[in-house]
Design an enzyme around this catalytic site. Structure first.
Site, PDB file in Angstrom:
ATOM      1  N   TYR A 135     -89.792  50.221  -8.823  1.00 39.40           N
ATOM      2  CA  TYR A 135     -89.057  49.240  -7.760  1.00 39.40           C
ATOM      3  C   TYR A 135     -90.441  48.086  -7.370  1.00 39.40           C
ATOM      4  CZ  TYR A 135     -85.607  48.023  -4.206  1.00 39.40           C
ATOM      5  OH  TYR A 135     -84.967  47.366  -3.391  1.00 39.40           O
ATOM      6  N   ASP A 207     -89.173  58.699  -6.216  1.00 40.41           N
ATOM      7  CA  ASP A 207     -88.020  57.730  -6.107  1.00 40.41           C
ATOM      8  C   ASP A 207     -86.836  58.200  -6.670  1.00 40.41           C
ATOM      9  OD1 ASP A 207     -86.026  55.888  -5.687  1.00 40.41           O
ATOM     10  OD2 ASP A 207     -87.580  54.212  -5.252  1.00 40.41           O
ATOM     11  N   LYS A 232     -77.923  53.232  -1.514  1.00 38.35           N
ATOM     12  CA  LYS A 232     -77.152  53.157  -3.007  1.00 38.35           C
ATOM     13  C   LYS A 232     -75.889  54.135  -2.680  1.00 38.35           C
ATOM     14  CE  LYS A 232     -80.037  50.033  -3.745  1.00 38.35           C
ATOM     15  NZ  LYS A 232     -81.569  50.553  -3.937  1.00 38.35           N
TER      16      LYS A 232
END
Ligand SMILES: *Cc1c(COP(=O)(O)O)cnc(C)c1O
Length: 417
Positions: A135, A207, A232
């Protein structure tokens, strides 16, 4: 109001008679973090959900109580920054989803969770091995914060697997994984990387936002620090920001100490929303998964589509690791178009009626986003036949979403025309 002791191993009578890890994850999602002392009224009876406790100051009954609390500030109400039953309930429920975990800390965002987890295990002079598909804000943290502190970052191929052993040097301290990558979707061989790390005494961080512990119980697979952007799927309704780090016993004390030193804490209102979202995570994920796999299969058959980047499909790098290690797929994947350019991809996306255009994902609604993984790589090359579009498949009817995408592919063809 006294400072009531809340024992970390406290009795869960009325919620569960068995240790949580013997229950299936769907059950743990429902029972987790609903301790009687957080839901029962002193006058008898109680409520289902631990309520929102807003607090800065917590009051003690006496100086003796205050002193007892100071000796064990993690054991009960102490001060707002250490949380109230609202945050503890969510943290405990997340811990119960990760067999083998010692505990969970909450953060105001996923990025704050990543940053704090890295700071908990790295010191000047250390080297971090970071997956090249990570990310982008994680990469920015390495560049903007770790590098000036004298902590070097070396990027590695997401598909390296056990070959990571060859990159471990004398100063290497930690290996960070993200599986799959949230733009390019390579699935990593997490167990092989963890085994290589363990053999050299390194700490591993993952992650795990895409799969959540429901589809990839990270601590059980050998990860030391399992990180979620709860923004999320845990929150699940696109209305709050939150992150979490769940630690193995070996790294729990370091995580706790660093989290506290950085003053990280989360609002009880956001923790409540995340706790509420968590209860329905299993049914939501199952629907996201089913619809996304249907739509990915449909896309793979369309002449305008070069490749579907969905971990459950053999066209996705690392698919075998997904098939071996994961219990499901979530609703986020990408597809690459045949030829074409950004303008044609924009024509596809702009006219979509059911897909919003925006960052983040994991809510109940569908999203579409043009992405270019090439722009954030340094250790490996990423190649595509044409523009890449990332979809988050929400809880709308899959046939409706397919009709919307079919019209989008027609616009794409016309824009090429
Ligand atoms: C969104 C996201 C994050 C960051 O989470 P925030 O809650 O937005 O800070 C981290 N990792 C992945 C894979 C993400 O998709």
């Amino acid at each position: 109001m006294g400072c009531r002791s809340v024992d970390a191993e406290g009795d869960r009578a009325g919620v569960s008679k068995r240790p949580p890890e013997t229950q299936q994850p769907e059950t743990r999602l429902v029972t987790g973090g609903r301790r009687p002392e957080w839901t029962e009224l002193p006058t008898g009876g109680g409520i289902v959900n631990p309520p929102v406790w807003r607090a800065s100051t917590c009051l003690f009954d006496s100086v003796a109580d205050l002193e007892r609390a100071c000796a064990a500030p993690d054991d009960g109400l102490f001060y707002g920054r250490r949380g109230t039953p609202t945050q503890w309930s969510l943290a405990e429920a997340l811990t119960e989803l990760e067999p083998g975990a010692a505990g969970t800390k909450l953060f105001p965002s996923g990025v704050a969770a990543i940053a704090t987890a890295l700071m908990a295990v790295l010191k000047p002079g250390d080297e971090l091995l970071m997956v090249d598909s990570t990310y982008e804000p994680t990469r920015a943290f390495c560049r903007k914060v770790l590098a000036p502190l004298g902590i070097a970052t070396r990027y590695y191929d997401p598909l390296i697997g056990g070959g990571i052993a060859g990159l471990i040097g004398d100063n290497t301290r930690a290996i960070f994984m993200e599986s799959p990558g949230s733009l390019s979707f390579e699935v990593q061989d997490v167990p092989a990387i963890c085994a290589a790390a363990r053999a050299r005494g390194l700490v591993t961080l993952l992650d795990n936002t895409w799969a959540t512990p429901l589809y990839f119980p990270a601590i059980e697979k050998g990860v030391d620090l399992s990180i979620l952007s709860c923004t999320k799927y845990v929150v699940g309704h696109s209305d709050a920001m939150l992150g979490s780090v769940t630690a193995s016993p070996e790294y729990w004390e370091a995580l706790k100490a660093t989290t506290y030193a950085f003053g990280q804490c989360v609002s009880p209102d956001d923790a409540y929303l995340a706790g509420r979202g968590l209860r329905t995570l299993a049914v939501r994920l199952a629907q996201h998964d089913a619809s996304a796999q249907r739509i990915a299969a449909w896309l793979a058959d369309q002449p305008q589509v070069a490749r579907v980047l969905h971990p459950a499909f053999p066209s996705c790098p690392g698919h075998d690791a997904w098939a071996r290690d994961f219990k499901g797929a979530s609703g986020l994947f990408a597809f690459t178009l045949q030829g074409g350019d950004r303008k044609a991809a924009a024509a596809l996306i702009d006219g979509l009626k059911l897909f919003g255009i925006g960052f983040s994902w994991g809510g109940y609604e569908s999203l579409a986003l043009p992405v270019d993984p090439r722009s954030i790589r340094t250790a490996t090359q990423w190649q595509a036949e044409g523009p890449t579009i990332r979809l988050h498949i929400g809880l709308e009817n899959a046939d409706d979403l397919i009709a919307d995408l079919a019209a989008g592919l027609d616009r794409y063809t016309r824009a090429l025309g």
